[in-house]
Design an enzyme around this catalytic site. Structure first.
Site, PDB file in Angstrom:
ATOM      1  N   ASP A  72      38.189  36.661  37.787  1.00  0.00           N
ATOM      2  CA  ASP A  72      36.894  36.575  37.097  1.00  0.00           C
ATOM      3  C   ASP A  72      36.989  36.210  35.612  1.00  0.00           C
ATOM      4  OD1 ASP A  72      35.878  37.439  39.516  1.00  0.00           O
ATOM      5  OD2 ASP A  72      35.931  39.549  38.937  1.00  0.00           O
ATOM      6  N   ARG A 122      31.894  38.148  39.727  1.00  0.00           N
ATOM      7  CA  ARG A 122      31.219  39.437  39.472  1.00  0.00           C
ATOM      8  C   ARG A 122      30.098  39.244  38.448  1.00  0.00           C
ATOM      9  NH1 ARG A 122      35.280  44.508  39.314  1.00  0.00           N
ATOM     10  NH2 ARG A 122      36.083  43.423  37.516  1.00  0.00           N
ATOM     11  N   ASP A 182      37.131  38.118  33.130  1.00  0.00           N
ATOM     12  CA  ASP A 182      36.155  38.913  32.378  1.00  0.00           C
ATOM     13  C   ASP A 182      36.823  40.014  31.553  1.00  0.00           C
ATOM     14  OD1 ASP A 182      37.026  40.344  34.541  1.00  0.00           O
ATOM     15  OD2 ASP A 182      35.058  41.111  35.122  1.00  0.00           O
ATOM     16  N   GLY A 201      40.961  44.283  42.701  1.00  0.00           N
ATOM     17  CA  GLY A 201      40.871  43.000  43.411  1.00  0.00           C
ATOM     18  C   GLY A 201      42.137  42.189  43.238  1.00  0.00           C
ATOM     19  N   THR A 214      42.926  39.090  37.467  1.00  0.00           N
ATOM     20  CA  THR A 214      41.635  38.994  38.154  1.00  0.00           C
ATOM     21  C   THR A 214      41.146  37.557  38.067  1.00  0.00           C
ATOM     22  OG1 THR A 214      39.269  39.521  37.968  1.00  0.00           O
ATOM     23  CG2 THR A 214      40.569  39.923  36.020  1.00  0.00           C
ATOM     24  N   ASP A 257      39.642  45.601  34.895  1.00  0.00           N
ATOM     25  CA  ASP A 257      39.281  46.657  33.938  1.00  0.00           C
ATOM     26  C   ASP A 257      39.237  48.051  34.570  1.00  0.00           C
ATOM     27  OD1 ASP A 257      37.020  46.006  35.319  1.00  0.00           O
ATOM     28  OD2 ASP A 257      35.668  46.135  33.602  1.00  0.00           O
ATOM     29  N   ARG A 262      41.917  50.139  46.445  1.00  0.00           N
ATOM     30  CA  ARG A 262      41.006  50.900  45.584  1.00  0.00           C
ATOM     31  C   ARG A 262      41.199  52.358  45.988  1.00  0.00           C
ATOM     32  NH1 ARG A 262      37.926  45.850  45.601  1.00  0.00           N
ATOM     33  NH2 ARG A 262      37.996  45.223  43.433  1.00  0.00           N
TER      34      ARG A 262
HETATM   35  P1  ADP Z   1      39.604  46.236  39.118  1.00  0.00           P
HETATM   36  O1  ADP Z   1      40.868  46.758  38.532  1.00  0.00           O
HETATM   37  O2  ADP Z   1      39.802  44.914  39.795  1.00  0.00           O
HETATM   38  O3  ADP Z   1      38.469  46.232  38.101  1.00  0.00           O
HETATM   39  P2  ADP Z   1      38.441  48.609  40.437  1.00  0.00           P
HETATM   40  O4  ADP Z   1      37.323  48.735  39.454  1.00  0.00           O
HETATM   41  O5  ADP Z   1      38.128  48.742  41.870  1.00  0.00           O
HETATM   42  O6  ADP Z   1      39.189  47.188  40.325  1.00  0.00           O
HETATM   43  O7  ADP Z   1      39.541  49.690  40.043  1.00  0.00           O
HETATM   44  C1  ADP Z   1      40.750  49.783  40.765  1.00  0.00           C
HETATM   45  C2  ADP Z   1      41.186  51.217  40.854  1.00  0.00           C
HETATM   46  O8  ADP Z   1      41.433  51.725  39.536  1.00  0.00           O
HETATM   47  C3  ADP Z   1      40.175  52.182  41.446  1.00  0.00           C
HETATM   48  O9  ADP Z   1      40.172  52.181  42.847  1.00  0.00           O
HETATM   49  C4  ADP Z   1      40.672  53.511  40.906  1.00  0.00           C
HETATM   50  O10 ADP Z   1      41.783  53.965  41.653  1.00  0.00           O
HETATM   51  C5  ADP Z   1      41.148  53.131  39.509  1.00  0.00           C
HETATM   52  N1  ADP Z   1      40.085  53.405  38.530  1.00  0.00           N
HETATM   53  C6  ADP Z   1      38.968  52.675  38.292  1.00  0.00           C
HETATM   54  N2  ADP Z   1      38.191  53.253  37.356  1.00  0.00           N
HETATM   55  C7  ADP Z   1      38.817  54.410  36.993  1.00  0.00           C
HETATM   56  C8  ADP Z   1      38.526  55.469  36.071  1.00  0.00           C
HETATM   57  N3  ADP Z   1      37.417  55.464  35.326  1.00  0.00           N
HETATM   58  N4  ADP Z   1      39.424  56.478  35.975  1.00  0.00           N
HETATM   59  C9  ADP Z   1      40.561  56.487  36.710  1.00  0.00           C
HETATM   60  N5  ADP Z   1      40.871  55.524  37.602  1.00  0.00           N
HETATM   61  C10 ADP Z   1      40.037  54.501  37.749  1.00  0.00           C
END
Ligand code: ADP
Length: 328
Positions: A133, A177, A135, A16, A131, A108, A77
């Site tokens: 949030d 979130r 969090d 995000g 982010t 995260d 993403r």
């Molecule tokens: P944020 O970083 O805001 O929490 P996301 O959870 O959508 O956003 O994660 C962003 C991107 O990070 C995902 O689209 C993916 O490419 C990568 N990612 C998330 N979780 C994992 C994971 N467990 N292993 C590898 N890459 C991950």
């Protein structure tokens, strides 16, 4: 000039978007340049890392962005990066482009990706928490949180004008979130009568009790701030239940939504982003890896990514007490 074996780093924004990400990129690029380290920007997060969607960044490539919301590198993403095959492609791009280390600005989920890349291929990684949030464990504030708070507060201030003029009850949903940081802080700042957050078990009877007390004290209008992750019910259900209990109330719902993610970053977010961007590069130079740069008690600290992902920031109990005392 500090000694380092790092010759070239890559920087990306992932997950995000949040206001202040541009200021963080700028700080990474200019700090790297100051220490004679090359810098590549990666477009569209991990998707760009897999596809080799890079651009060379020098100090002038990041001019005029400190005051811009969003991220000029774009964020994405990327499901493929969650697979070992996807990460192997990303590593191959790093190898071909002589990238020694990666700075990942995101939440995260993005940090999980950075950790996987480090664990599997040894690419040195530092995360910067970006982010709205707030969090993420390991920093008092994340980049974007302060701007989002100000946006939410200003929007609620405007809603208050119409609430007061018409003696209305407003339920306002804010983002966050699974966390209630935006709700709690914007609710206090905007003088909400009640604030519902997922970190605390709320009951509908308590909410009704608040309305009854407000009536007794002669209050004609009120604003209830509800975190999007609130577990009791969503804003629409809360409004409906309240209408059944208090049929005379003129009730409205407002979901603030994505306006909270946009806009020019606040001063606090620009300064935070500048400190963390600088800190991330300095950390890499000093041998830090698989960590997140954060600011706690006004000091730069590095937290193992594993801890940053697993642990949670606690809601400040004092703030909960303060809003209860001040709301009436
Ligand atoms: P944020 O970083 O805001 O929490 P996301 O959870 O959508 O956003 O994660 C962003 C991107 O990070 C995902 O689209 C993916 O490419 C990568 N990612 C998330 N979780 C994992 C994971 N467990 N292993 C590898 N890459 C991950």
């Amino acid at each position: 000039m500090a000694e380092t074996d790092i010759r070239r780093i890559a920087v990306l924004t992932s997950g995000g978007d949040a206001p202040g990400m541009n200021a963080a990129i700028r700080a990474v690029v200019r700090t790297a340049n100051y220490y004679k380290i090359g810098c590549l920007g990666v477009r569209e997060g991990y998707a760009g890392l897999i596809n080799g969607n890079f651009l060379k960044l020098g100090p002038r490539s990041v001019r005029n962005i400190i005051n811009q919301g969003g991220t000029f590198l774009k964020s994405a993403r990327c499901a493929e990066f969650k697979t070992p095959e996807g990460r192997a492609k990303a590593f191959e791009q790093c190898r071909q482009n002589q990238i020694d280390a990666l700075v990942c600005i995101g939440g995260d989920g993005s940090f999980r990706g950075a950790k996987a890349l480090n664990d599997e291929f040894g690419i040195r990684t530092v995360g910067i928490p970006g982010t709205i949030d707030n969090d993420i464990f390991g920093t008092d504030n994340t980049i974007g949180f302060d701007t989002a708070l100000n946006t939410a507060m200003e929007a609620i201030d405007k809603i208050r004008d119409t609430a007061t003029s018409h003696n209305r009850v407003f339920f306002v949903e804010v983002m966050g979130r699974d966390a209630g940081f935006i709700a709690l802080n914007s609710g206090i700042a905007a003088g909400a009568i009640d604030i519902l957050i997922p970190e605390r078990k709320d009951s509908i009877e308590e909410l009704f009790g608040t309305f009854r007390r407000a009536e007794k004290s002669g209050r004609m209008s009120s604003i209830v701030v509800v975190a999007e992750g609130e577990e009791l019910a969503n804003v629409y259900d809360l409004a409906e239940k309240t209408k059944k209990e208090f049929p005379d109330y003129d009730i409205r719902v407002s979901v603030l939504g994505h306006i909270q993610r946009g806009g020019r970053p606040s001063c606090a977010d620009r300064v935070l982003a500048s400190r963390l961007g600088y800190g991330a590069v300095k950390g890499l130079m000093e041998g830090e890896t698989n960590v997140m740069a954060g600011i706690r008690a006004n000091e730069l600290v590095f937290t193992p990514i594993e801890e940053a992902i697993k642990k949670h920031n606690d809601i400040n109990k004092d703030l909960l007490k303060i809003y209860e005392i001040l709301a009436m």
